[in-house]
Design a protein around this motif. Structure first.
Motif, short mmCIF file in Angstrom:
data_model
loop_
_atom_site.label_atom_id
_atom_site.label_comp_id
_atom_site.label_asym_id
_atom_site.label_seq_id
_atom_site.Cartn_x
_atom_site.Cartn_y
_atom_site.Cartn_z
N SER A 197 -9.12 -18.89 9.27
CA SER A 197 -9.50 -17.83 8.34
C SER A 197 -11.07 -17.99 8.00
O SER A 197 -11.47 -17.03 7.51
CB SER A 197 -8.59 -18.24 7.14
OG SER A 197 -8.98 -19.41 6.39
N TYR A 210 -14.60 -12.86 7.46
CA TYR A 210 -13.11 -11.96 7.67
C TYR A 210 -12.52 -11.89 6.25
O TYR A 210 -12.61 -12.59 5.35
CB TYR A 210 -12.35 -13.35 8.25
CG TYR A 210 -10.78 -13.33 8.04
CD1 TYR A 210 -10.05 -12.43 8.95
CD2 TYR A 210 -10.09 -14.03 7.20
CE1 TYR A 210 -8.64 -12.31 8.56
CE2 TYR A 210 -8.67 -14.04 6.85
CZ TYR A 210 -7.89 -13.03 7.54
OH TYR A 210 -6.61 -12.92 7.29
N CYS A 231 -5.83 -9.50 8.30
CA CYS A 231 -5.52 -9.20 9.71
C CYS A 231 -4.23 -8.95 9.75
O CYS A 231 -3.38 -8.98 8.39
CB CYS A 231 -5.69 -10.57 10.58
SG CYS A 231 -4.56 -11.86 10.37
N MET A 271 -8.10 -8.21 13.43
CA MET A 271 -8.73 -8.93 12.34
C MET A 271 -9.81 -8.00 11.93
O MET A 271 -10.44 -7.27 12.44
CB MET A 271 -9.32 -10.22 12.76
CG MET A 271 -8.52 -11.26 13.36
SD MET A 271 -9.35 -12.94 13.84
CE MET A 271 -9.62 -13.29 11.91
N PHE A 305 -13.34 -7.75 9.36
CA PHE A 305 -14.44 -8.47 8.63
C PHE A 305 -15.15 -7.42 7.92
O PHE A 305 -15.12 -6.19 7.85
CB PHE A 305 -15.14 -8.82 10.06
CG PHE A 305 -14.58 -9.75 10.84
CD1 PHE A 305 -14.54 -11.09 10.54
CD2 PHE A 305 -13.83 -9.28 11.91
CE1 PHE A 305 -13.85 -11.93 11.50
CE2 PHE A 305 -13.08 -9.92 12.89
CZ PHE A 305 -13.05 -11.37 12.58
#
Length: 612
Positions: A68, A81, A84, A105, A107
């Motif tokens: 993570s 991050y 996800c 994922m 960000f």
């Protein structure tokens, strides 16, 4: 109604406008990925997030973990991050049956106009990284030296004769597209023919991307050049040198690039290595029928053998029909694939027994006929394969199972019979058992090619045994063999109360146990005098070997009986080792771990115990 229509149109316009602001990059080009299994399918650049769609291609069932703490980096800034789908960060995820997994994922958004970003699981060199991911739609390019672009190699050049003789193979090369912000290592891996241990040595990597390294070999043999997690197989010879030039974008993007060639070889065996690294899987043993465990377990070994032979014949037909292959490579591939299929068929009964908890497979009288007819073990090309060192071991296994198969080895090349004897002697050294003068004379007669190396290994064992006698920092404790049940563990820890204790259950043959001991060493030094480290092993560890390993493992040592060992593992419900038990200052079990939990977790447990 009119109001609803206007509202719907406004919403649609808003969504269209938001979508228009998002920039989508499909299959972005990149500078380098530290691993061949992780790829990027798509990146979506938005005002509120940068979304990356990843894919992992690997063996079904193999697990991986994405941290993570992963982030994107651009212009000296970190974009963390946020969320996800498809996986749970920090938790192991298995690759599905189809061998491919997709996940997304999100960000924090990178600024508009950013040309490239890096993906990193960690700011250190741990975890996966992808450098130079293009957000501008451009292709990453490298300058390939003109002499390599124009290179012409004679692929019909024969392979060198196998003559056992120890020496270093020197490997140098260049990484095209390398930059100093890429924190990965370059190394060489070879298999020791006597111990069958894989030995990896780091190469020296310079800021300009050039590298050098060397490995000890006893004959021409396959080795691996490791660039990050990318493995490039090549043949190398003792006393010879070779050069490998690698395009980092090329090996990362594989055949998606227009300039599909990404590896160039110069020097010793360059033509062979160049051709081998351009092969498609359908002409190699990779195309052989794979184990289908449920089918294999239910149907037995005969259907498996039939599928092995069927796929073998298809591979050989592909080899024969490929006009681009040299005759040298065709002979090599046929030998390698026939050998792999033969080994799979021969070892199938053993695998079946292991899978069925001891049930013997039904082996028809004619089961080995095709293997005997093929006689893959006597092909001279076998000595150049990664399977060569293990052929000697296979000889011993075959001798127990089938006399006809064993007879196939009688006319084998000189290397295998000598290697069979040499490996038997080398196994003694692994147990810290030097050889007698009588055995030394036998070595000269039975394994002259390996005699000098065996004598050198014997001298090292003698020297280490002698050095161990003067080492300190460890204590061996006797334990009453009559102790049973809870009394076993209580007696082990009783004399160390007053300090927190870490009890490590391990064995000499356990690789993860030894790796855990190496990893914990800095924490041991930090906690010296505050925590007592206790090591418990049992009769599965040869006592002579155990006695000569523990001088390098500082702490308190116990060697228990088979019954006591099982009692201890049962007490802590351990299905395997290493197992770690943390005991507080009063002798109460505080926590346990099966498998090494990491220094951070153990330090947390120690501090908790010290605070009581």
């Amino acid at each position: 109604m009119r109001k609803e229509i206007i509202t719907s149109m406004a919403l649609l316009a808003a969504l269209t406008s938001a979508s228009a602001k998002n920039k989508v990059i499909e299959d972005p080009s990149l500078k380098f990925s530290s691993t061949p299994v992780l790829g990027i399918d798509e990146i979506i650049l938005g005002d509120t997030a940068t979304t990356v769609k990843f894919s992992i291609e690997d063996t079904p069932g193999k697990t991986f973990t994405i941290a993570s703490r992963a982030a994107l980096y651009a212009g000296g800034q970190k974009y963390a991050y946020t969320s996800c789908s498809g996986i749970t960060p920090d938790m192991a995820t298995a690759v599905p049956a189809e061998g491919e997994l997709h996940f997304t994922m999100n960000f924090k958004p990178v600024p508009s106009g950013t040309k490239t970003v890096d993906f990193k699981e960690s700011e250190s060199d741990k975890g996966w990284s992808i450098w130079g991911i293009h957000l501008d739609g451009k292709k990453e390019k490298v300058d390939v030296p003109a002499e390599l672009r124009k290179q012409k190699l004679d692929r019909e050049q024969p392979l060198p004769a196998i003559v056992p003789s120890y020496g270093y193979a020197e490997i140098s090369g260049r990484l095209l597209g390398y930059s100093t912000d890429m924190n990965f290592s370059v190394s060489l891996t070879s298999t020791d023919m006597l111990t069958l241990n894989d030995e990896t040595v780091d190469c020296t990597l310079s800021p300009d991307g050039s590298f050098t390294g060397k490995v000890m070999l006893c004959a021409t043999a396959p080795i691996y050049l490791n660039v990050g997690e990318h493995r490039i197989e090549l043949l190398a010879s003792p006393g010879k040198s070779a050069s490998v030039t690698v395009s980092l974008p090329g090996i990362s993007e594989d055949n998606d690039r227009d300039d599909a060639k990404s590896i160039w070889f110069e020097g010793e065996l360059s033509a062979f290595n160049d051709e081998y690294n351009s092969l498609d899987d359908d002409v190699t043993e990779k195309a052989l029928y794979k184990w289908d465990f449920p089918e294999f377990k239910s149907s037995g070994i005969v259907p498996f053998k039939e599928k092995q032979l069927k796929t073998l014949n298809l591979i050989k037909a592909n080899i024969d029909s490929d006009k681009n292959l040299s005759s040298v490579m065709k002979n090599y591939l046929k030998a390698r694939t026939e050998l792999a299929a033969s080994i799979n068929i021969i070892t199938a009964p053993l695998l079946y027994r292991n899978m069925t908890q001891g049930k013997e497979a039904e082996v028809p009288a004619d089961y080995y006929d095709e293997v005997i007819s093929m006689n893959a073990f006597n092909n001279k090309f076998n000595a150049y394969t990664s399977m060569a060192p293990r052929l000697a071991q296979l000889t011993v296994a075959i001798a127990r199972n089938n006399e006809k198969l064993y007879n196939l080895f009688k006319d084998n090349s000189e290397l295998i019979p000598q290697l069979t004897y040499a490996q038997t002697v080398a196994k003694q050294f692994a147990d810290f058992t030097p050889v007698s003068d009588e055995i030394k004379e036998a070595i000269k007669g039975n394994s002259p090619a390996f005699a000098d190396k065996l004598f050198e290994m014997n001298d090292e064992v003698v020297a280490r045994i002698e050095a161990n006698k003067s080492k300190t920092g460890y204590t061996v404790h006797d334990l009453d063999e009559n102790l049973k049940g809870a009394d076993v563990f209580n007696n082990i820890i009783s004399q160390f109360k007053g300090k927190p204790i870490l009890v490590d259950f391990w064995a000499t043959w356990c690789g993860p146990c030894r790796m855990g001991m190496k990893t914990i060493e800095p924490l041991k030094q930090e906690m010296a005098g505050k925590v007592t480290f206790v090591y418990v092993s049992g009769v599965t560890s040869p006592k002579n070997l155990w006695q000569n390993m523990i001088p390098d493992i500082h702490g308190e040592h116990f060697y228990v009986t088979a019954e006591q060992w099982q009692t201890l593992l049962s007490q802590f419900e351990s299905q395997g080792i290493p197992t770690y038990v943390v005991v507080d200052k009063d002798g109460n079990v505080q926590s346990k771990f099966i498998g090494f939990p990491g220094n951070d977790k153990l330090k947390e447990e120690f501090e908790k115990a010290l605070a009581k």
